[in-house]
Design an enzyme around this catalytic site. Structure first.
Site, PDB file in Angstrom:
ATOM      1  N   GLY A  89      -3.526   3.004   6.490  1.00 51.56           N
ATOM      2  CA  GLY A  89      -3.467   1.961   7.505  1.00 51.56           C
ATOM      3  C   GLY A  89      -2.263   2.031   8.421  1.00 51.56           C
ATOM      4  O   GLY A  89      -2.085   1.156   9.271  1.00 51.56           O
ATOM      5  N   ARG A 128       8.684   4.609  -7.555  1.00 52.74           N
ATOM      6  CA  ARG A 128       7.906   5.461  -8.471  1.00 52.74           C
ATOM      7  C   ARG A 128       8.148   6.906  -8.090  1.00 52.74           C
ATOM      8  O   ARG A 128       8.817   7.195  -7.087  1.00 52.74           O
ATOM      9  CB  ARG A 128       6.410   5.122  -8.413  1.00 52.74           C
ATOM     10  CG  ARG A 128       5.858   4.804  -7.034  1.00 52.74           C
ATOM     11  CD  ARG A 128       5.457   5.996  -6.227  1.00 52.74           C
ATOM     12  NE  ARG A 128       4.931   5.636  -4.907  1.00 52.74           N
ATOM     13  CZ  ARG A 128       4.739   6.493  -3.936  1.00 52.74           C
ATOM     14  NH1 ARG A 128       5.022   7.765  -4.105  1.00 52.74           N
ATOM     15  NH2 ARG A 128       4.268   6.102  -2.761  1.00 52.74           N
ATOM     16  N   GLY A 158       0.824  -1.200   0.000  1.00 55.33           N
ATOM     17  CA  GLY A 158       0.000   0.000   0.000  1.00 55.33           C
ATOM     18  C   GLY A 158       0.858   1.249   0.000  1.00 55.33           C
ATOM     19  O   GLY A 158       2.094   1.190   0.059  1.00 55.33           O
ATOM     20  N   SER A 159       0.212   2.414  -0.049  1.00 54.08           N
ATOM     21  CA  SER A 159       0.923   3.688  -0.087  1.00 54.08           C
ATOM     22  C   SER A 159       0.049   4.765   0.543  1.00 54.08           C
ATOM     23  O   SER A 159      -1.089   4.512   0.955  1.00 54.08           O
ATOM     24  CB  SER A 159       1.270   4.067  -1.533  1.00 54.08           C
ATOM     25  OG  SER A 159       0.093   4.184  -2.312  1.00 54.08           O
ATOM     26  N   GLY A 160       0.591   5.986   0.621  1.00 52.08           N
ATOM     27  CA  GLY A 160      -0.166   7.115   1.133  1.00 52.08           C
ATOM     28  C   GLY A 160      -0.469   7.057   2.618  1.00 52.08           C
ATOM     29  O   GLY A 160      -1.417   7.668   3.082  1.00 52.08           O
ATOM     30  N   SER A 161       0.350   6.310   3.387  1.00 51.95           N
ATOM     31  CA  SER A 161       0.140   6.126   4.832  1.00 51.95           C
ATOM     32  C   SER A 161      -1.182   5.440   5.144  1.00 51.95           C
ATOM     33  O   SER A 161      -1.689   5.519   6.270  1.00 51.95           O
ATOM     34  CB  SER A 161       0.210   7.478   5.579  1.00 51.95           C
ATOM     35  OG  SER A 161       1.491   8.037   5.466  1.00 51.95           O
TER      36      SER A 161
END
Length: 416
Positions: A161, A281, A156-159
């Protein structure tokens, strides 16, 4: 003459999707976005960009669309602004003989547990970590590592969880949230339990093997990791810059990266710089804008150049200080209104004011990038002036949030 086209796999609602579409246009390319839902990206309409609806989780379906497009366009590149699509980009580039990232390297890097295993084996300094698949394993791992500890999904990404757990109660609560159906998983639940590395946070932004910029970031209040501010370049000594740059290049070598963009997050601890995460990325907005303002390097354009087989140009043309402040609410409720964007944009040195939120919108904070109402970017010749201009602009943006009645009642009940 057949038009040249750049195919983009998915886009981003709050990220770099718009920047890729615009950069492609400036390079004389037709951007064609393949997405499961074109309506989710407003900029496709405002930019008159072509979009084709397709199941982007289906690699064969993507191949078929790309083949059909070749009958109309000269497809010169395939890319994406979305991390979850980047391994597919690599596979499509291989199939169509186009420059692109190594899909196997991308896949093992996006698996955060596998990434850490590789970095540890390469003797790169990272926080202590364990993998857990149930509540018992979470508690056992935390007992070994010690509290406070960080729980995060293994992908996942974007913090999304990610949470700092300062005691056992917070640990059990967040483990229950992640394992009992509230957190959305794309596969079987896998949780990283990680040592909380304390110290200033830095992000190294690379293109190929070259470290283009090193920025510093601060976060809002714990237990979440919602960005508050970015500054580029980071206030570091020459020796500190070299240590971070050398460590970043070691990460690329260990993980088999080195083509295209990479964003490496680090903390400067008592042990020196340690790697928190390697993102294979381009870092999301507003990082590319900050680098462009600070150094005159357009990372999105240079990434597209690599993707279409051209040589990128990473020469620094400017020497400025840039900074961004994220606008984050401090409560849930109904956003009655938000105003002041035009006044903030008029402040000298302010380069961009972006608002995501609209009036009469319910707000429920999630503790990740989705909490952001918008951001403001400013630049000048020195760090102090940039900070002053940014604060002046931030002070001109105001909003009003009405708490939901149930929330107010809950607070009253707690006082009884």
């Amino acid at each position: 003459m057949t038009s040249k086209a750049l195919i983009l796999i998915e886009g981003s609602k709050m990220g770099n999707g718009l920047l890729y579409v615009r950069a492609a246009s400036h390079l004389g390319l037709h951007s064609i976005t393949l997405t499961v839902d074109p309506s989710q990206y407003d900029y496709l309409t405002t930019e008159n960009a072509v979009a084709i609806q397709v199941d982007t989780d289906d690699l064969d379906a993507l191949k078929n669309v790309c083949c059909r497009l070749q009958s109309t366009y000269k497809v010169v590149g395939i890319s994406s602004a979305l991390e979850s699509a980047y391994a597919k980009v690599g596979r499509l580039c291989e199939d169509f003989g186009l420059p692109g990232p190594n899909p196997l390297s991308i896949e093992q890097c996006c698996d955060k547990f596998r990434q850490r295993e590789i970095l540890k084996q390469a003797e790169i300094p990272i926080p202590a970590f364990r993998l857990a698949e149930n509540a018992t394993e979470v508690k056992s791992a935390a007992a070994e590592i010690g509290l406070p500890a960080i729980l995060k999904p293994a992908e996942g990404s974007g913090s999304y969880g990610v949470r700092l757990c300062r005691d056992m109660d917070e640990l059990v609560e967040h483990a229950d949230y992640m394992l009992c159906g509230t957190h959305r998983w794309n596969s079987s639940p896998r949780i990283l339990v990680e040592e909380f590395a304390q110290g200033p946070h830095y992000t190294a932004l690379l293109m190929g093997n070259e470290v283009v910029a090193i920025a510093t970031a601060s976060f809002g209040r714990a237990p979440h990791f919602v960005y508050r501010e970015f500054t580029c370049p980071a206030p570091l000594s020459h020796n500190e810059l070299e240590r971070i740059a050398d460590l970043s290049r070691s990460c690329l070598q260990a993980l088999g990266l080195g083509w295209g963009p990479t964003a490496i997050e680090l903390r400067w601890t008592e042990r020196g710089p340690i790697v928190i995460e390697v993102n294979p990325r381009l870092s999301g907005t507003p990082d590319p804008q900050l680098v462009k303002l600070a150094y005159g390097i357009d990372l999105v354009t240079e990434h597209i150049k690599l993707a279409i087989g051209e040589k990128c140009d990473l020469r620094k043309r400017l020497s400025q200080s840039s900074a961004a402040r994220f606008l984050v609410p401090d409560q849930d409720g109904m956003l009655d209104w938000i105003e002041g964007a035009s006044s903030a944009a008029a402040v000298p040195g302010v380069a961009e004011v972006k608002l995501y939120a609209q009036s009469k919108t319910p707000l429920i904070r999630k503790g990740d990038y989705r909490d952001c109402l918008g951001y403001i970017v400013a630049a000048s010749s020195c760090r102090e002036q940039t900070a002053a201009r940014l604060q002046q602009a931030v002070d001109l943006v105001h909003w009003s949030i009405t708490q939901a009645k149930a929330t107010v009642d809950d607070q009253i009940n707690k006082m009884d």
